[in-house]
Write a protein that holds these residues in place. Structure first.
Motif, PDB file in Angstrom:
ATOM      1  N   ILE A  74      29.357  54.574 -28.235  1.00 36.00           N
ATOM      2  CA  ILE A  74      29.188  55.985 -28.635  1.00 36.00           C
ATOM      3  C   ILE A  74      29.170  56.857 -27.386  1.00 36.00           C
ATOM      4  O   ILE A  74      29.064  58.072 -27.489  1.00 36.00           O
ATOM      5  CB  ILE A  74      27.888  56.200 -29.444  1.00 36.00           C
TER       6      ILE A  74
ATOM      7  N   PHE B  13      16.483  60.619 -20.063  1.00 36.32           N
ATOM      8  CA  PHE B  13      17.459  59.715 -20.671  1.00 36.32           C
ATOM      9  C   PHE B  13      17.886  58.678 -19.646  1.00 36.32           C
ATOM     10  O   PHE B  13      18.226  59.022 -18.504  1.00 36.32           O
ATOM     11  CB  PHE B  13      18.674  60.559 -21.118  1.00 36.32           C
ATOM     12  N   THR B  82      19.064  54.575 -34.491  1.00 35.21           N
ATOM     13  CA  THR B  82      20.328  54.990 -33.832  1.00 35.21           C
ATOM     14  C   THR B  82      20.854  53.827 -32.972  1.00 35.21           C
ATOM     15  O   THR B  82      20.102  52.916 -32.644  1.00 35.21           O
ATOM     16  CB  THR B  82      20.019  56.177 -32.903  1.00 35.21           C
ATOM     17  N   THR B  84      21.457  53.810 -29.844  1.00 34.02           N
ATOM     18  CA  THR B  84      20.681  53.714 -28.585  1.00 34.02           C
ATOM     19  C   THR B  84      19.388  52.947 -28.849  1.00 34.02           C
ATOM     20  O   THR B  84      18.923  52.191 -28.007  1.00 34.02           O
ATOM     21  CB  THR B  84      20.317  55.130 -28.087  1.00 34.02           C
ATOM     22  N   ASP B 122      15.747  54.544 -24.535  1.00 35.50           N
ATOM     23  CA  ASP B 122      16.132  55.316 -25.724  1.00 35.50           C
ATOM     24  C   ASP B 122      15.750  56.779 -25.543  1.00 35.50           C
ATOM     25  O   ASP B 122      14.795  57.272 -26.126  1.00 35.50           O
ATOM     26  CB  ASP B 122      15.432  54.741 -26.976  1.00 35.50           C
ATOM     27  N   GLY B 123      16.521  57.455 -24.669  1.00 36.42           N
ATOM     28  CA  GLY B 123      16.441  58.912 -24.615  1.00 36.42           C
ATOM     29  C   GLY B 123      15.108  59.443 -24.115  1.00 36.42           C
ATOM     30  O   GLY B 123      14.196  58.676 -23.869  1.00 36.42           O
ATOM     31  N   PRO B 124      15.025  60.770 -23.896  1.00 36.75           N
ATOM     32  CA  PRO B 124      13.767  61.330 -23.379  1.00 36.75           C
ATOM     33  C   PRO B 124      12.661  61.179 -24.425  1.00 36.75           C
ATOM     34  O   PRO B 124      12.839  61.552 -25.577  1.00 36.75           O
ATOM     35  CB  PRO B 124      14.093  62.807 -23.133  1.00 36.75           C
ATOM     36  N   ARG B 125      11.537  60.619 -24.031  1.00 39.69           N
ATOM     37  CA  ARG B 125      10.445  60.387 -24.999  1.00 39.69           C
ATOM     38  C   ARG B 125       9.119  60.494 -24.267  1.00 39.69           C
ATOM     39  O   ARG B 125       9.040  60.336 -23.052  1.00 39.69           O
ATOM     40  CB  ARG B 125      10.532  58.947 -25.540  1.00 39.69           C
TER      41      ARG B 125
ATOM     42  N   LYS C  38      27.565  61.150 -29.007  1.00 36.47           N
ATOM     43  CA  LYS C  38      26.251  60.488 -28.874  1.00 36.47           C
ATOM     44  C   LYS C  38      25.176  61.242 -29.645  1.00 36.47           C
ATOM     45  O   LYS C  38      24.382  60.645 -30.351  1.00 36.47           O
ATOM     46  CB  LYS C  38      25.865  60.403 -27.391  1.00 36.47           C
ATOM     47  N   TRP C  41      25.267  60.597 -33.220  1.00 40.43           N
ATOM     48  CA  TRP C  41      24.745  59.267 -33.578  1.00 40.43           C
ATOM     49  C   TRP C  41      23.224  59.209 -33.455  1.00 40.43           C
ATOM     50  O   TRP C  41      22.583  58.337 -34.019  1.00 40.43           O
ATOM     51  CB  TRP C  41      25.363  58.177 -32.699  1.00 40.43           C
ATOM     52  N   ASP C  42      22.606  60.177 -32.742  1.00 44.35           N
ATOM     53  CA  ASP C  42      21.148  60.178 -32.639  1.00 44.35           C
ATOM     54  C   ASP C  42      20.481  60.798 -33.854  1.00 44.35           C
ATOM     55  O   ASP C  42      19.267  60.741 -33.996  1.00 44.35           O
ATOM     56  CB  ASP C  42      20.713  60.981 -31.397  1.00 44.35           C
ATOM     57  N   VAL C  43      21.264  61.424 -34.759  1.00 39.81           N
ATOM     58  CA  VAL C  43      20.662  62.189 -35.866  1.00 39.81           C
ATOM     59  C   VAL C  43      20.184  61.221 -36.948  1.00 39.81           C
ATOM     60  O   VAL C  43      20.932  60.333 -37.372  1.00 39.81           O
ATOM     61  CB  VAL C  43      21.721  63.150 -36.468  1.00 39.81           C
ATOM     62  N   GLN C  44      18.920  61.343 -37.351  1.00 40.06           N
ATOM     63  CA  GLN C  44      18.421  60.510 -38.460  1.00 40.06           C
ATOM     64  C   GLN C  44      17.995  61.363 -39.644  1.00 40.06           C
ATOM     65  O   GLN C  44      17.784  60.846 -40.725  1.00 40.06           O
ATOM     66  CB  GLN C  44      17.213  59.691 -37.968  1.00 40.06           C
ATOM     67  N   SER C  93      12.115  61.434 -32.223  1.00 41.94           N
ATOM     68  CA  SER C  93      12.942  60.676 -31.279  1.00 41.94           C
ATOM     69  C   SER C  93      14.028  61.644 -30.822  1.00 41.94           C
ATOM     70  O   SER C  93      14.233  62.678 -31.429  1.00 41.94           O
ATOM     71  CB  SER C  93      13.530  59.447 -31.967  1.00 41.94           C
ATOM     72  N   PRO C  94      14.744  61.323 -29.712  1.00 40.74           N
ATOM     73  CA  PRO C  94      15.644  62.326 -29.100  1.00 40.74           C
ATOM     74  C   PRO C  94      16.724  62.815 -30.064  1.00 40.74           C
ATOM     75  O   PRO C  94      17.200  62.059 -30.897  1.00 40.74           O
ATOM     76  CB  PRO C  94      16.279  61.590 -27.933  1.00 40.74           C
ATOM     77  N   ARG C 179      30.514  59.043 -37.542  1.00 39.86           N
ATOM     78  CA  ARG C 179      29.670  57.895 -37.929  1.00 39.86           C
ATOM     79  C   ARG C 179      30.424  56.938 -38.838  1.00 39.86           C
ATOM     80  O   ARG C 179      29.848  55.984 -39.360  1.00 39.86           O
ATOM     81  CB  ARG C 179      28.398  58.410 -38.622  1.00 39.86           C
TER      82      ARG C 179
END
Lengths: 135, 136, 381, 395
Positions: A74, B13, B82, B84, B122-125, C38, C41-44, C93-94, C179
């Motif tokens: 991705i 990230f 996701t 990631t 997994d990304g900014p957290r 990207k 793809w991060d969207v939930q 989450s991001p 997706r």
């Protein structure tokens, strides 16, 4: 003498379709006995290659190995979609055209090898072209 | 005798955060001269590793090589979250989420170029990890 | 009374519906491609919010988002998102949830509040607006500028409603394509189908206008209009009631097919209330809506039905407007509000009432002008 | 005639509301819920859906914050809870996850609370059967423990319902809101989001709030509602507009439903933001009455204040139901002060009383049989065919 024919083909996800039948038919229609046959697709996310005939498991291995070498990531820089990105890379790595020798009206690889049309980006309408040159 | 402390940080990230100073501070605050120090984080998409802290670009190499090994592909079987996140689980399992260091003379024994790094997969957290120092 | 003596902004917009849809489609297509793979793809989870018509565009696009992308989508009122939504929904989450905020002018203070609250939690925000340098566009991470020509006549908002809904459809298509929930074949077909469905409906508008005038002459003295629609069609129903109020300030109510039988069925003087039912054969609750329509027949209210079903499938003495059946069901809300907009336009023209009460000086006071823009803005942590 | 001389079944229900709630509260203790729904089932409830028809949907909107995380978004002193959604009944039965598909990983964690007093309408049963077939747990909140709905649900919470003859139902709203609130506390305490003491404190706080509607307050509210209704009737107000945000939107929705049931009045309901976008433009602003619920500790109070100023500049008949001082509001707004609740989530249980009084009095004046089932032309719909035996389809 040169004879070319275009074929439409509708593909499925990760499909490997045997197109040897169309090629032989084109050779017969062309009436050419000796020369070379070139099969090419202009679809940037599809591929044409020769491989062993008559063993679907081998084709599955090829599909899985291609996905291992070029995973549909991705984080490609191109922003169309992961499958589309991987498709372009597979297209240029695994080739999108095949040329074969035609001798006495028969292709050398007949019976031993088949020509496959591989689809790398989901079901879509695609096309390929067969050109027979010689006399 | 034992002393524990929670350290929280917000990561970037694919961030590699050098937490050696915080760990040494906890060891100093515990006052324990000889013992062991356990570092542990309870996340499934983060990792704690020891590597050279001198050159930050080396950390970028680490994340890129890990990315080659475990590509961010979308067709992981675990697709509840996701991609990631799915790749993060694997990277975290490989890197491990805990370390044990020997405490000697009031400091955690680390080589001259060793650093404790908190890796974010997994990304900014907002993240946290625990440091517990236990005396002999 | 002759139809040609009467005209209204809603009718003029309905006649140019196809033209505006094509303009917006060409403008939005490249912009939708800017949404990076990207982050898609991060969207939930997806939230769509806006005020008035913009919120209705969110409800209308919900079936499209759910069937194309398969992601849980919530169309939330602006004040509900900015002040009451529990923050467990935000920023867990991001880049998620994806918050799509719609405001034609981009200045509604509540929608700007939503953008601020979403970005405070790191949620990904997309602004759909016609004003690229509005405060909303600056607050959001991505911008979709629908690009309607500046000189057009967009009040009351028929074109702006279509523009926001079309932009939402195209975001859904982009997410579905990335997706891989829809194949490239279906993706191209849906894009093509979206435009021919609109051209097909534009052909029928001439006939609809004729019949809308006939209904307008009968319904202009009614006490009120009552609208019924389920899920995606609830947006079309609510939109119709909003147009009644904006066009000629009439009284309206709206409800879904089930609660209508529990509450609005009991409205007094049913013969003086015009009922408008929006339903399609493809929706799961079509059977239920038929039962409500029978109840309407029993209490004898004048009734107008907008559907893709034929006249024979409904009880007699009902005005049935049959819109063409789209290949993909979620396209219906894009055009099914047009028939009633024409009726509302004609009633306003016959009654000679200007839209938005322009003739009433109380509506042009500065309090009225600032009621949407610079209210106090609070960001709930 | 004074407001006390009027009686009807609706007015009677309102007048003994405090007494009725206490009778309901006695039977519905936390042990009662433990018997109805065992703790391990409640602990497994990851996603909660609340649904119901008409008034029950209002109860769903009102009690959603109790299950969900009400503390960080409003000053209410609650802790984070379970993700919860209030659904219209037709939307849950036919449309929820119909297009996007059910998430296979959370099928057994879905819990549906379906509210239906009689349990006989088709839609609540449809919702219950649907969640059962998709592997979720269904909990029926019904006053008829051996009715159709109770049969279709795995667990039943039998609600106590003081009986009055047929009237627009206010006691059914009390008992469903109260039961859902207690069920929310019961669930939070089982899931360790609230300690049992905190849950008990919330319950006692709620009952304290109910007691704050004592004789004097009820009499004042009844008098104010009576004067308002009389003035509006004389001015020929025949259409009403209800505005409320968040949990108060449930009160607005419920009030508008009562007006329709009591005398067939034409009503719409909206929130304070969208009112300025749409209902603001209703033309005949002298014959429309507007109710707005604006509580001081609601996060949307600042917006409600602005909307009230705009309302008063446009409309003659504006009534504000609030627990704040009268001085905050413009002159031409009639302010009805309701007792102040310690927490925002308590308000929906009682703050609809002024609206019910107005519905009751106008109902008496217009001399209409409530629900008009026996009058022309409604009586031809034999035994309410429109919802009792509507066809059930499971998707």
């Amino acid at each position: 003498m040169v004879y070319t024919k275009e074929y439409k083909i509708s593909t499925g996800r990760d499909s490997m379709q045997n197109i040897s039948a169309e090629i032989c038919k084109t050779v017969e229609d062309s009436g050419i006995r000796n020369g070379i046959v070139v099969v090419e697709t202009v679809d940037s996310t599809a591929g044409i290659f020769k491989s062993v005939s008559g063993s679907p498991e081998a084709l599955d291995d090829i599909v899985r190995e291609m996905r291992r070498i070029v995973p549909a990531r991705i984080n490609f820089y191109q922003q169309e979609s992961p499958e589309n990105g991987a498709g372009h890379i597979k297209n240029c790595l695994f080739g999108s055209s095949v040329s074969m020798i035609l001798k006495d009206g028969k292709l050398l690889c007949e019976g031993r090898e088949d020509v496959y049309f591989a689809e790398y980006d989901g079901p879509r309408e695609s096309s390929f072209c067969v050109c027979v040159a010689g006399e | 005798m034992a002393y524990m402390e929670k350290i929280s940080l917000t990561t970037k990230f694919e961030g590699m955060h050098d937490v050696t100073k915080q760990v040494q501070e906890v060891v100093k605050k515990s006052g324990i001269q000889e013992g062991i120090c356990v570092i542990n984080c309870n996340h499934t998409t983060a990792g704690i590793i020891i590597t050279s802290f001198w050159d930050k670009r080396g950390h970028v190499d680490f994340q890129e090589e890990l990315d080659k090994l475990i590509p961010l592909r979308y067709d992981y079987h675990h697709n509840f979250d996701t991609p990631t996140d799915a790749a993060g689980h694997i990277k975290s399992a490989i890197c491990g989420t805990g370390l044990t260091l020997i405490v000697h003379e009031g400091r955690a024994m680390l080589g001259s170029s060793q650093g404790v790094l908190f890796c974010e997969f997994d990304g900014p957290r907002a993240r946290q990890f625990f440091v517990k120092v236990i005396s002999d | 009374m002759n139809r040609n003596d009467y005209d209204d902004s809603l009718l003029r917009q309905a006649r140019r519906m196809e033209e505006y849809v094509n303009i917006v489609y060409q403008n939005v297509l490249p912009q939708v491609k800017n949404l990076p793979v990207k982050e898609i793809w991060d969207v939930q989870k997806i939230f769509i919010s806006g005020c008035g018509d913009s919120w209705l565009a969110g409800i209308a696009a919900k079936p499209a988002f759910e069937s194309i992308t398969g992601i849980e989508t919530n169309a939330v009122r602006a004040i509900e998102f900015s002040r009451f939504l529990s923050n467990k929904n935000l920023g867990y989450s991001p880049n998620t949830p994806l918050v799509i905020l719609i405001s034609y002018s981009g200045t509604a203070s509540r929608v700007i509040e939503c953008a601020r609250r979403a970005s405070k939690y790191g949620a990904n925000t997309i602004a759909i607006t016609n004003n690229p340098d509005s405060p909303l566009a600056k607050e959001c991470r991505y911008l979709i500028h629908v690009g309607l020509p500046a000189d057009g006549e967009y009040q009351p908002g028929l074109t702006t409603y279509n523009a926001s809904m079309l932009a939402l459809f195209m975001i859904a298509l982009r997410i579905g394509r990335v997706r891989n929930t829809i194949s490239p074949l279906v993706y191209d077909d849906m894009n093509k189908e979206l435009l021919n469905f609109v051209t097909e409906c534009q052909k029928k508008n001439e006939e609809f206008e004729e019949r809308a005038f006939a209904i307008a002459t009968k319904w202009k003295d009614l006490k009120a209009e009552d609208f019924i629609g389920d899920y995606g069609d609830y947006a079309t129903a609510f939109f119709g009631s909003a147009k009644v109020i904006e066009a000629f300030g009439g009284y309206t109510t709206y409800d879904d097919s089930e609660d209508w039988c529990h509450i609005n069925f009991f409205l007094a003087e049913p013969e003086r209330i015009g009922r408008v039912v929006v339903t399609n054969k493809s929706t799961p609750s079509f059977g239920r809506v038929l039962e409500s329509i029978n109840a309407i027949k029993i209490i004898g209210s004048p009734c107008m039905i907008i559907s893709d079903g034929q006249k024979e499938e409904f009880p007699e003495r009902m005005e049935v407007f049959t819109t063409p059946t789209p290949k993909y069901f979620w396209m219906n809300p894009l055009v099914q509000h047009i028939p009633f907009d024409m009726v509302a336009g004609y009633i306003a023209a016959i009654k000679g009432v200007p839209s938005f009460r322009k003739d009433d000086e109380r509506y042009s006071s500065d309090l009225s002008k600032s009621r949407l823009k610079n209210g106090t803005e609070i960001v709930i942590i | 005639m004074d407001h006390k001389d009027y009686t009807s079944s609706l007015l009677e229900q309102i007048r003994n509301s405090v007494k009725d709630i206490h009778t309901i509260a006695e039977n519905e203790t936390f042990e009662f819920f433990e018997k109805c729904v065992p703790p391990e089932v409640v602990k497994g409830g990851g996603n909660v859906f609340i649904t119901g028809c008409g008034d029950s949907y209002c109860a769903a909107i009102a009690t959603k914050p109790i299950f969900e995380n009400a503390d960080t978004s409003t000053k209410t002193g609650m802790v984070p809870g379970t993700p919860t959604k209030a659904y219209r009944n037709i939307e849950f039965s036919r449309y929820h996850n119909t297009y996007s598909g059910w998430n296979p990983l959370t099928l057994d964690r879905n819990m549906l609370c379906v509210v239906s007093i009689s349990g006989s309408p088709a839609r609540p049963n449809e919702a219950a059967i649907r969640i059962n077939e998709h592997g979720g747990t269904s909990v029926a909140f019904t006053a008829n423990p051996n009715g159709k709905l109770a049969g279709n649900c795995k667990y039943v919470v039998p609600m106590t319902l003081p009986d009055y003859d047929l009237a627009p139902n206010v006691t059914s709203y009390y008992s469903s809101v109260f039961s859902l609130m207690m069920y929310g506390f019961y669930m939070s305490s089982i899931k360790k989001q609230l300690t049992p003491e905190q849950a008990q404190k919330c319950r006692d706080g709620l009952l304290e709030y109910v007691d704050s509607y004592d004789e004097a307050v009820m009499d004042r509210l009844s008098k104010q509602a009576f004067d308002l209704a009389k003035r509006w009737e004389e001015d020929g107000v025949d259409n009403m507009d209800f505005v409320g945000d968040g949990p108060d939107y449930a009160t607005a929705f419920f009030g508008s439903a009562k007006m329709v049931e009591a005398f067939g009045g034409l009503t719409t309901n909206d929130d304070s933001e969208d009112w300025c976008h749409i209902n603001y433009f209703i033309k005949d602003s002298d014959h429309i009455g507007t109710f707005i619920i604006a509580n001081e500790d609601s996060p949307a109070f600042s917006r409600e204040m602005e909307t009230i100023k705009v309302m008063c500049s446009i409309r003659k008949h504006v009534a504000v139901i609030t627990d704040a001082e009268e001085s905050l509001f413009p002159e031409n707004a009639t302010v009805i002060r309701v007792p102040k609740a310690k927490a925002l989530w308590m308000h929906p249980l009682m703050e609809h009383i002024p609206l019910d009084f107005v519905a009751g009095y106008i109902g008496c004046w217009r001399g209409r049989r409530p629900f008009r089932n026996s009058e022309e032309p409604w009586c031809q719909d034999k035994d309410a065919a429109r919802f009792r035996n509507s066809k059930i389809e499971i998707i």
